[in-house]
Design a protein around this motif. Structure first.
Motif, PDB file in Angstrom:
ATOM      1  N   PRO A 184      19.721  -3.212  13.929  1.00 38.17           N
ATOM      2  CA  PRO A 184      18.370  -3.245  13.354  1.00 38.17           C
ATOM      3  C   PRO A 184      18.450  -3.396  11.843  1.00 38.17           C
ATOM      4  CG  PRO A 184      18.966  -1.010  13.994  1.00 38.17           C
ATOM      5  CD  PRO A 184      20.044  -1.909  14.529  1.00 38.17           C
ATOM      6  N   LYS A 185      17.473  -4.131  11.309  1.00 36.54           N
ATOM      7  CA  LYS A 185      17.458  -4.340   9.863  1.00 36.54           C
ATOM      8  C   LYS A 185      17.065  -3.070   9.130  1.00 36.54           C
ATOM      9  CE  LYS A 185      16.552  -9.294   9.698  1.00 36.54           C
ATOM     10  NZ  LYS A 185      15.664 -10.356   9.161  1.00 36.54           N
ATOM     11  N   GLU A 186      17.584  -2.937   7.918  1.00 36.48           N
ATOM     12  CA  GLU A 186      17.250  -1.794   7.077  1.00 36.48           C
ATOM     13  C   GLU A 186      15.774  -1.866   6.689  1.00 36.48           C
ATOM     14  OE1 GLU A 186      18.584   0.026   2.709  1.00 36.48           O
ATOM     15  OE2 GLU A 186      19.678  -1.637   3.616  1.00 36.48           O
ATOM     16  N   PRO A 187      15.060  -0.766   6.712  1.00 31.66           N
ATOM     17  CA  PRO A 187      13.646  -0.805   6.328  1.00 31.66           C
ATOM     18  C   PRO A 187      13.482  -1.150   4.854  1.00 31.66           C
ATOM     19  CG  PRO A 187      14.401   1.461   6.599  1.00 31.66           C
ATOM     20  CD  PRO A 187      15.495   0.576   7.117  1.00 31.66           C
ATOM     21  N   LEU A 188      12.384  -1.852   4.569  1.00 32.18           N
ATOM     22  CA  LEU A 188      12.089  -2.263   3.198  1.00 32.18           C
ATOM     23  C   LEU A 188      11.172  -1.212   2.585  1.00 32.18           C
ATOM     24  CD1 LEU A 188      12.453  -4.543   1.109  1.00 32.18           C
ATOM     25  CD2 LEU A 188      10.394  -5.602   2.052  1.00 32.18           C
ATOM     26  N   ASP A 189      11.715  -0.383   1.694  1.00 39.17           N
ATOM     27  CA  ASP A 189      10.921   0.683   1.098  1.00 39.17           C
ATOM     28  C   ASP A 189      10.358   0.249  -0.259  1.00 39.17           C
ATOM     29  OD1 ASP A 189      13.071   0.798  -0.656  1.00 39.17           O
ATOM     30  OD2 ASP A 189      13.960   2.541   0.317  1.00 39.17           O
ATOM     31  N   THR A 190       9.611   1.162  -0.890  1.00 37.55           N
ATOM     32  CA  THR A 190       8.958   0.847  -2.156  1.00 37.55           C
ATOM     33  C   THR A 190       9.973   0.547  -3.250  1.00 37.55           C
ATOM     34  OG1 THR A 190       7.130   2.313  -1.541  1.00 37.55           O
ATOM     35  CG2 THR A 190       7.284   1.686  -3.857  1.00 37.55           C
ATOM     36  N   TYR A 191      11.073   1.271  -3.251  1.00 38.51           N
ATOM     37  CA  TYR A 191      12.106   1.047  -4.265  1.00 38.51           C
ATOM     38  C   TYR A 191      12.626  -0.388  -4.190  1.00 38.51           C
ATOM     39  CZ  TYR A 191      16.806   1.015  -6.277  1.00 38.51           C
ATOM     40  OH  TYR A 191      17.933   0.676  -6.980  1.00 38.51           O
ATOM     41  N   LEU A 192      12.959  -0.838  -2.979  1.00 37.13           N
ATOM     42  CA  LEU A 192      13.480  -2.197  -2.838  1.00 37.13           C
ATOM     43  C   LEU A 192      12.430  -3.239  -3.191  1.00 37.13           C
ATOM     44  CD1 LEU A 192      15.641  -1.908   0.404  1.00 37.13           C
ATOM     45  CD2 LEU A 192      16.440  -2.154  -1.958  1.00 37.13           C
ATOM     46  N   LEU A 193      11.167  -2.956  -2.895  1.00 37.56           N
ATOM     47  CA  LEU A 193      10.100  -3.886  -3.280  1.00 37.56           C
ATOM     48  C   LEU A 193      10.024  -4.041  -4.792  1.00 37.56           C
ATOM     49  CD1 LEU A 193       7.085  -3.086  -0.908  1.00 37.56           C
ATOM     50  CD2 LEU A 193       8.216  -5.297  -1.182  1.00 37.56           C
ATOM     51  N   TYR A 238       4.621 -12.153  -2.179  1.00 34.65           N
ATOM     52  CA  TYR A 238       4.418 -11.072  -1.213  1.00 34.65           C
ATOM     53  C   TYR A 238       4.704  -9.700  -1.832  1.00 34.65           C
ATOM     54  CZ  TYR A 238       4.403 -14.809   2.280  1.00 34.65           C
ATOM     55  OH  TYR A 238       4.116 -15.929   3.005  1.00 34.65           O
ATOM     56  N   ALA A 239       5.745  -9.634  -2.666  1.00 37.87           N
ATOM     57  CA  ALA A 239       6.094  -8.363  -3.307  1.00 37.87           C
ATOM     58  C   ALA A 239       4.968  -7.893  -4.232  1.00 37.87           C
ATOM     59  CB  ALA A 239       7.399  -8.499  -4.082  1.00 37.87           C
ATOM     60  N   ASN A 240       4.383  -8.824  -4.988  1.00 37.60           N
ATOM     61  CA  ASN A 240       3.270  -8.467  -5.870  1.00 37.60           C
ATOM     62  C   ASN A 240       2.086  -7.918  -5.067  1.00 37.60           C
ATOM     63  OD1 ASN A 240       4.523  -9.186  -8.286  1.00 37.60           O
ATOM     64  ND2 ASN A 240       3.838 -11.313  -8.170  1.00 37.60           N
ATOM     65  N   GLU A 241       1.762  -8.596  -3.968  1.00 39.27           N
ATOM     66  CA  GLU A 241       0.646  -8.144  -3.125  1.00 39.27           C
ATOM     67  C   GLU A 241       0.921  -6.769  -2.533  1.00 39.27           C
ATOM     68  OE1 GLU A 241      -0.174 -11.066  -0.144  1.00 39.27           O
ATOM     69  OE2 GLU A 241      -1.688 -12.059  -1.390  1.00 39.27           O
ATOM     70  N   ALA A 242       2.167  -6.572  -2.043  1.00 37.56           N
ATOM     71  CA  ALA A 242       2.512  -5.301  -1.405  1.00 37.56           C
ATOM     72  C   ALA A 242       2.467  -4.153  -2.401  1.00 37.56           C
ATOM     73  CB  ALA A 242       3.898  -5.398  -0.770  1.00 37.56           C
ATOM     74  N   LEU A 243       2.992  -4.367  -3.601  1.00 39.10           N
ATOM     75  CA  LEU A 243       2.998  -3.310  -4.606  1.00 39.10           C
ATOM     76  C   LEU A 243       1.587  -3.002  -5.102  1.00 39.10           C
ATOM     77  CD1 LEU A 243       6.218  -4.316  -6.564  1.00 39.10           C
ATOM     78  CD2 LEU A 243       5.886  -2.258  -5.165  1.00 39.10           C
ATOM     79  N   GLN A 244       0.728  -4.016  -5.191  1.00 38.54           N
ATOM     80  CA  GLN A 244      -0.662  -3.777  -5.570  1.00 38.54           C
ATOM     81  C   GLN A 244      -1.372  -2.950  -4.501  1.00 38.54           C
ATOM     82  OE1 GLN A 244      -2.328  -7.657  -6.262  1.00 38.54           O
ATOM     83  NE2 GLN A 244      -1.074  -8.032  -8.077  1.00 38.54           N
ATOM     84  N   ALA A 245      -1.083  -3.259  -3.228  1.00 35.59           N
ATOM     85  CA  ALA A 245      -1.680  -2.490  -2.133  1.00 35.59           C
ATOM     86  C   ALA A 245      -1.215  -1.042  -2.169  1.00 35.59           C
ATOM     87  CB  ALA A 245      -1.335  -3.126  -0.791  1.00 35.59           C
ATOM     88  N   ILE A 246       0.079  -0.822  -2.432  1.00 36.27           N
ATOM     89  CA  ILE A 246       0.617   0.529  -2.520  1.00 36.27           C
ATOM     90  C   ILE A 246      -0.022   1.285  -3.685  1.00 36.27           C
ATOM     91  CG2 ILE A 246       2.712   1.850  -3.058  1.00 36.27           C
ATOM     92  CD1 ILE A 246       4.267  -0.311  -1.497  1.00 36.27           C
ATOM     93  N   GLU A 247      -0.237   0.576  -4.792  1.00 32.54           N
ATOM     94  CA  GLU A 247      -0.869   1.189  -5.957  1.00 32.54           C
ATOM     95  C   GLU A 247      -2.287   1.640  -5.627  1.00 32.54           C
ATOM     96  OE1 GLU A 247      -0.841   2.421  -9.985  1.00 32.54           O
ATOM     97  OE2 GLU A 247       0.784   1.658  -8.713  1.00 32.54           O
ATOM     98  N   PRO A 305      -9.559   4.978  -6.647  1.00 31.32           N
ATOM     99  CA  PRO A 305     -10.139   3.701  -7.084  1.00 31.32           C
ATOM    100  C   PRO A 305     -10.682   3.784  -8.497  1.00 31.32           C
ATOM    101  CG  PRO A 305     -11.598   4.834  -5.545  1.00 31.32           C
ATOM    102  CD  PRO A 305     -10.301   5.587  -5.554  1.00 31.32           C
ATOM    103  N   GLU A 306     -10.634   2.653  -9.171  1.00 34.14           N
ATOM    104  CA  GLU A 306     -11.162   2.590 -10.528  1.00 34.14           C
ATOM    105  C   GLU A 306     -12.688   2.626 -10.491  1.00 34.14           C
ATOM    106  OE1 GLU A 306      -9.655  -0.924 -12.279  1.00 34.14           O
ATOM    107  OE2 GLU A 306      -7.559  -0.260 -12.285  1.00 34.14           O
ATOM    108  N   ASP A 307     -13.287   2.953 -11.630  1.00 33.81           N
ATOM    109  CA  ASP A 307     -14.740   2.940 -11.731  1.00 33.81           C
ATOM    110  C   ASP A 307     -15.271   1.541 -11.420  1.00 33.81           C
ATOM    111  OD1 ASP A 307     -14.756   5.590 -12.397  1.00 33.81           O
ATOM    112  OD2 ASP A 307     -14.810   5.230 -14.560  1.00 33.81           O
ATOM    113  N   PHE A 308     -16.428   1.496 -10.782  1.00 35.04           N
ATOM    114  CA  PHE A 308     -17.035   0.223 -10.416  1.00 35.04           C
ATOM    115  C   PHE A 308     -17.622  -0.445 -11.650  1.00 35.04           C
ATOM    116  CE2 PHE A 308     -20.831  -2.089  -8.742  1.00 35.04           C
ATOM    117  CZ  PHE A 308     -20.133  -3.056  -8.040  1.00 35.04           C
ATOM    118  N   ASP A 309     -17.337  -1.726 -11.832  1.00 41.08           N
ATOM    119  CA  ASP A 309     -17.841  -2.499 -12.969  1.00 41.08           C
ATOM    120  C   ASP A 309     -18.877  -3.498 -12.458  1.00 41.08           C
ATOM    121  OD1 ASP A 309     -18.343  -3.952 -15.212  1.00 41.08           O
ATOM    122  OD2 ASP A 309     -16.331  -4.821 -15.397  1.00 41.08           O
ATOM    123  N   PRO A 310     -20.154  -3.124 -12.447  1.00 40.22           N
ATOM    124  CA  PRO A 310     -21.164  -4.003 -11.849  1.00 40.22           C
ATOM    125  C   PRO A 310     -21.315  -5.344 -12.557  1.00 40.22           C
ATOM    126  CG  PRO A 310     -22.206  -2.175 -13.021  1.00 40.22           C
ATOM    127  CD  PRO A 310     -20.744  -1.873 -12.972  1.00 40.22           C
TER     128      PRO A 310
END
Length: 315
Positions: A4-13, A74-83, A89-94
């Motif tokens: 089995p492949k090693e899991p991809l954790d936040t550190y590796l991302l 993909y790494a940028n998207e994944a790290l943004q999702a983790i963040e 969530p940030e304050d809403f900017d109408p």
């Protein structure tokens, strides 16, 4: 046997993102505060996981493979999702938001309340989208709120659904509407008249004893004669102008049309409690900044336009 492949954790991302951005093991190690051997080891693990070299040595340094360039996205998207998951969530900017809101309300509110909400949103949040949905007693609005298909439901209930959050918006006095030609237009309506007159009602409410007017009458052991029904509140004044029927509704709706058309507004002969309007929402959006902003806008319109109440309660 396939290992089995090693899991991809936040550190590796994070290593993957920096390696592909910096295109250098040494610069990546410096930014992460680690040794070059540690980053080299992480690169080896990433190559095993992805089945790709990710970075190759070129004449002027390391260059990403085609797959590596794709992985950076993909790494940028994944790290943004983790963040977003890890931080509130940030304050809403109408002013800059392009959020899409969905509000359900009866067309009873079309004359004044909903247009003012739309005006407010256009002024304060010019890029947001607002979709107003029709609502009736047959609408499963609680499920739609839970599923995220609706953000807010506005309406009046004898008893608001206990499982939803709610805030009180405004009260509206119950009155009777007649065409200006009606024999009782200048005399007023007695209890006897009210029970004997043919009544006009909105179609979605005719078959339900739980609607506000008929529910109040039922509590007093009374029942009106609903003779005809129309699907839209906007049709009501035009039907009254051509018939001998009476329509029982809130004062703000009745007075709006009395200013424009030959319609007369009379006090109801029965002591109805005020029609109390609420906005309802699900706990899934209770702390969401964008949903809080929308509910605040609705409350402000109710308070300034209709003398509403700011009292918020939790069911």
């Amino acid at each position: 046997m396939i290992r089995p492949k090693e899991p991809l954790d936040t550190y590796l991302l994070r290593v993957l993102q920096l390696l592909l951005t910096e295109q250098s093991v040494s610069r990546t190690a410096l930014q992460m505060g680690q040794s070059q051997p540690a980053i080299s080891n992480a690169l080896r693990r990433l190559r095993e996981i992805t089945g790709d070299q990710i970075l190759l040595r070129g004449k002027s340094g390391m260059v990403p493979t085609a797959r590596g360039t794709e992985l950076l996205h993909y790494a940028n998207e994944a790290l943004q999702a983790i963040e977003r998951i890890a931080n509130p969530p940030e304050d809403f900017d109408p002013q800059h938001s392009e959020r899409e809101f969905h509000v359900a309300a009866p067309d009873y509110l079309d004359t004044l309340f909903l247009p003012t909400i739309i005006e407010k949103l256009r002024t304060q949040a010019p890029h947001v989208k607002l979709y107003v949905h029709a609502i009736s007693h047959e609408s499963n609005y609680a499920a739609l709120l839970e599923e995220g298909q609706l953000d807010v439901v506005i309406g009046n209930w004898l008893e608001p659904p206990p499982q939803l959050y709610r805030s009180r918006l405004f009260d509206d006095e119950v009155v009777c509407m007649l065409g200006g030609h009606h024999p009782l237009a200048q005399k007023g309506i007695s209890m006897k008249h009210f029970l004997e007159l043919p009544h006009l009602a909105p179609t979605p409410y005719v078959s339900h004893r739980s609607n506000f007017i008929d529910g109040c009458l039922a509590e007093q052991g009374l029942r009106r004669r609903v003779q005809m029904a129309v699907p839209y509140f906007g049709l009501v004044p035009y039907v009254l102008m051509r018939t001998d029927m009476v329509f029982t509704t809130g004062r703000q709706f009745a007075q709006h049309y009395a200013k424009l058309l030959p319609i007369v507004v009379l006090d109801a002969p029965i002591a109805f409690p005020p029609m109390r309007f609420y906005q309802l929402w699900h706990r899934r959006t209770h702390k969401a900044p964008d949903a809080i902003w929308l509910r605040r806008c609705i409350t402000e319109v109710a308070t300034t336009l209709l003398g509403g109440h700011k009292t918020a309660t939790v069911a």
